[in-house]
Write a protein that holds these residues in place. Structure first.
Motif, mmCIF file in Angstrom:
data_model
loop_
_atom_site.group_PDB
_atom_site.id
_atom_site.type_symbol
_atom_site.label_atom_id
_atom_site.label_comp_id
_atom_site.label_asym_id
_atom_site.label_seq_id
_atom_site.Cartn_x
_atom_site.Cartn_y
_atom_site.Cartn_z
ATOM 1 N N UNK A 1 0.711 -1.169 0.024
ATOM 2 C CA UNK A 1 -0.076 0.018 0.062
ATOM 3 C C UNK A 1 0.722 1.224 -0.050
ATOM 4 N N UNK A 2 1.748 1.178 0.917
ATOM 5 C CA UNK A 2 2.705 2.532 0.860
ATOM 6 C C UNK A 2 3.349 2.719 -0.238
ATOM 7 N N UNK A 3 3.826 1.516 -0.954
ATOM 8 C CA UNK A 3 4.671 1.453 -2.136
ATOM 9 C C UNK A 3 3.897 2.105 -3.356
ATOM 10 N N UNK A 4 2.562 1.669 -3.090
ATOM 11 C CA UNK A 4 1.726 2.014 -4.337
ATOM 12 C C UNK A 4 1.564 3.582 -4.354
ATOM 13 N N UNK A 5 1.177 3.871 -3.043
ATOM 14 C CA UNK A 5 1.186 5.658 -2.765
ATOM 15 C C UNK A 5 2.548 6.347 -3.293
ATOM 16 N N UNK A 6 3.726 5.777 -2.988
ATOM 17 C CA UNK A 6 4.835 6.413 -3.315
ATOM 18 C C UNK A 6 4.873 6.500 -4.926
ATOM 19 N N UNK A 7 4.469 5.286 -5.653
ATOM 20 C CA UNK A 7 4.629 5.565 -7.176
ATOM 21 C C UNK A 7 3.535 6.500 -7.549
ATOM 22 N N UNK A 8 2.347 6.483 -6.979
ATOM 23 C CA UNK A 8 1.520 7.640 -7.370
ATOM 24 C C UNK A 8 1.805 8.804 -7.270
ATOM 25 N N UNK A 9 2.395 9.237 -6.153
ATOM 26 C CA UNK A 9 3.027 10.395 -5.794
ATOM 27 C C UNK A 9 4.096 10.626 -6.809
ATOM 28 N N UNK A 10 4.981 9.671 -7.175
ATOM 29 C CA UNK A 10 6.117 9.999 -8.091
ATOM 30 C C UNK A 10 5.643 10.235 -9.477
ATOM 31 N N UNK A 11 4.653 9.594 -9.926
ATOM 32 C CA UNK A 11 4.112 9.798 -11.114
ATOM 33 C C UNK A 11 3.382 11.054 -11.325
ATOM 34 N N UNK A 12 2.867 11.896 -10.195
ATOM 35 C CA UNK A 12 2.349 13.242 -10.345
ATOM 36 C C UNK A 12 3.620 14.144 -10.500
ATOM 37 N N UNK A 13 4.542 13.725 -9.661
ATOM 38 C CA UNK A 13 5.805 14.626 -9.811
ATOM 39 C C UNK A 13 6.507 14.736 -11.170
ATOM 40 N N UNK A 14 6.412 13.679 -11.785
ATOM 41 C CA UNK A 14 7.208 13.659 -13.088
ATOM 42 C C UNK A 14 6.110 14.017 -14.463
ATOM 43 N N UNK A 15 4.936 13.198 -14.410
ATOM 44 C CA UNK A 15 4.247 13.563 -15.398
ATOM 45 C C UNK A 15 2.739 14.106 -14.956
ATOM 46 N N UNK A 16 2.818 15.367 -14.284
ATOM 47 C CA UNK A 16 1.615 15.761 -13.683
ATOM 48 C C UNK A 16 0.916 16.297 -14.930
ATOM 49 N N UNK A 17 1.535 17.192 -15.749
ATOM 50 C CA UNK A 17 0.789 17.605 -16.948
ATOM 51 C C UNK A 17 -0.050 16.698 -17.878
ATOM 52 N N UNK A 18 0.590 15.533 -18.118
ATOM 53 C CA UNK A 18 -0.280 14.560 -18.771
ATOM 54 C C UNK A 18 -1.241 14.093 -17.997
ATOM 55 N N UNK A 19 -1.312 13.527 -16.705
ATOM 56 C CA UNK A 19 -2.301 13.250 -16.071
ATOM 57 C C UNK A 19 -3.427 14.214 -15.977
ATOM 58 N N UNK A 20 -2.957 15.485 -15.915
ATOM 59 C CA UNK A 20 -4.194 16.620 -15.748
ATOM 60 C C UNK A 20 -4.955 16.811 -16.807
ATOM 61 N N UNK A 21 -4.225 16.345 -18.021
ATOM 62 C CA UNK A 21 -5.144 16.351 -19.325
ATOM 63 C C UNK A 21 -6.175 15.222 -19.368
ATOM 64 N N UNK A 22 -5.921 14.288 -18.649
ATOM 65 C CA UNK A 22 -6.924 13.354 -18.643
ATOM 66 C C UNK A 22 -7.739 13.189 -17.379
ATOM 67 N N UNK A 23 -8.043 14.504 -16.600
ATOM 68 C CA UNK A 23 -8.483 14.745 -15.437
ATOM 69 C C UNK A 23 -9.968 14.047 -15.394
ATOM 70 N N UNK A 24 -10.601 13.961 -16.315
ATOM 71 C CA UNK A 24 -12.042 13.223 -16.398
ATOM 72 C C UNK A 24 -11.765 11.860 -15.998
ATOM 73 N N UNK A 25 -10.799 11.169 -16.666
ATOM 74 C CA UNK A 25 -10.667 9.773 -16.501
ATOM 75 C C UNK A 25 -10.042 9.529 -14.767
ATOM 76 N N UNK A 26 -9.315 10.428 -14.498
ATOM 77 C CA UNK A 26 -8.831 10.352 -13.135
ATOM 78 C C UNK A 26 -9.981 10.474 -12.229
ATOM 79 N N UNK A 27 -10.764 11.194 -12.634
ATOM 80 C CA UNK A 27 -12.121 11.430 -11.457
ATOM 81 C C UNK A 27 -13.254 10.391 -11.663
ATOM 82 N N UNK A 28 -13.103 9.872 -12.704
ATOM 83 C CA UNK A 28 -13.909 8.454 -12.874
ATOM 84 C C UNK A 28 -13.212 7.244 -12.175
ATOM 85 N N UNK A 29 -11.891 7.306 -12.240
ATOM 86 C CA UNK A 29 -11.329 6.126 -11.528
ATOM 87 C C UNK A 29 -11.433 6.651 -9.926
#
Lengths: 202, 202, 202
Positions: free
Chosen positions: A63-91
């Motif tokens: 669980x902790x490792x998954x959290x750290x991966x999620x945080x790292x993803x945002x740090x590196x590819x935040x703009x890409x994730x932000x463009x998919x924001x509707x998908x993030x909200x559905x998830x």
């Protein structure tokens, strides 16, 4: 299956936590802290309240490792994730449903009554977000964002009602996930909202 | 020895809590509340998460008394303490290291894995400060102050890594204290900082 | 008798929580969440710290129901309640005393020392209000409102002192309720206040 959904929900919640850090212009450590707090915070508070210590997140460190991966993803590819924001909200809506179902089931295992089941369902589902918002010094979204906690409360209530009728747990879990996630998606789509409390001059 | 360092760390943290009260122009009771919350808050949260209840602070009331002394000191001789602020910050770095070491050791006694050890080291070290800032309605320093939590996380990580190699606990404690305190002091001296997360317009 | 007073205190605290929601223009769900958090929050934190899990509120669901009733009352007849605000504040003083007494007694049952008894008395009495204010993103009233926590601390201290002399519990409870409630009412009437901590430029 439920385990995989739980891990998935943790990842999505961690992403939402790390995004809050980017909104507040925190540093990368702040992003990881908010990712962990949001991803596992609700479950940890639930387990502490139930007396199930150390909480589940400490017994399966994935669980902790998954959290750290999620945080790292945002740090590196935040703009890409932000463009998919509707998908993030559905998830996120799916994560909400899964967490509500797990919280309700765990409360029932500990012998809590209907109010306790609803409380633990909601706490598991929205507790991480509350901790995220308190740490970021915002008014927690749950007390003003419409139909977020409400969806978890309705899902938890269905679990509590059906639980009385001795319906097998897998069915209860499914009903809670589908109803919570469904209500959240519907509310997002039609922008449903609850009435305000009338303001008073005290 | 560790006990004396623990008491010393509690005193320093209590002083930092009471200073927050003076910055916010709270009354003397607010100063004492923040002194207690900052001094023993991190350890209490750690013990609650571990299921070690009632928390250690309730089993040896000297901790509370030390907190109240720290708060009282600030109330009476705050200007004098403020002039020695560099010394207070150095003492705070030592407290940070001691608390991280104690948290890591306690987590290992409860059989937690590496992530759990790092989590409890950091929580013990910075939890009191988080509670202080939440009560004072500030964004917690840990999510934006550079190399404070980071130092505790690195110290806790060293403990978790060395713990695997069966190194005797006194050595682990010493390594954690020295590394955490050292990193904090170095970071303060050279004003090191972590990169921000890029801001997004969502 | 104590049980009835406890339920009554819970109702009054829930009403104060829901009023905070109306001040902040939250929606009806926010009002119910703040009602529950304020009504049972202090007791839940106390029980978690004592290791008495699941907390009492989960074992007798009447507490939750009373909170929801209090919140609903505010949603529907807030203007009427606001006109009786002095009466609400007097009732709140009684709730403060009852919660302090219950917290002190429970701490003594768990074998805590004097500081622990005072801590648990205050935590039970003001913890719900702290959670309410943190959720509503205000500086908690206890660190700046004069003679609210102070009343509970004095009441808890009397309990802790008399407890040493083996005085029967009903007397201890009565003394704590009367002293806490009395001090609060007196402080409200004469607008007593504690001195500020001198502000410093750090």
């Amino acid at each position: 299956m439920l385990y995989l959904l739980d891990i998935f929900g943790t990842l999505i919640f961690a992403i939402s936590g790390a995004f809050k850090a980017s909104q507040k212009e925190l540093d990368v450590l702040g992003a990881l802290i908010l990712a962990v707090a949001t991803g596992v915070g609700g479950g940890i508070v639930r387990d502490v309240l139930l007396g199930a210590t150390p909480p589940a997140a400490f017994q399966d460190e994935l669980y902790f490792i998954v959290c750290l991966c999620g945080g790292t993803l945002v740090i590196f590819i935040a703009p890409y994730i932000a463009r998919q924001w509707n998908m993030v909200m559905a998830a996120d809506a799916l994560g909400l449903g899964v967490f509500a179902a797990i919280g309700a089931a765990k409360a029932s295992h500990f012998g809590l009554g209907p109010m306790g089941i609803i409380f633990m369902a909601s706490m598991t589902a929205v507790g991480g977000g509350v901790i995220r918002d308190v740490l970021a010094n915002d008014v927690p979204a749950i007390v003003h964002t419409d139909f977020y906690a409400t969806a978890a409360i309705i899902g938890g209530s269905l679990f509590a009602i059906l639980y009385v009728f001795n319906i097998p747990e897998p069915v209860l879990l499914l009903v809670t996930i589908v109803s919570t996630t469904g209500i959240r998606l519907v509310a997002m789509h039609w922008k449903l909202s609850l009435p305000r409390v009338r303001r008073l001059k005290k």
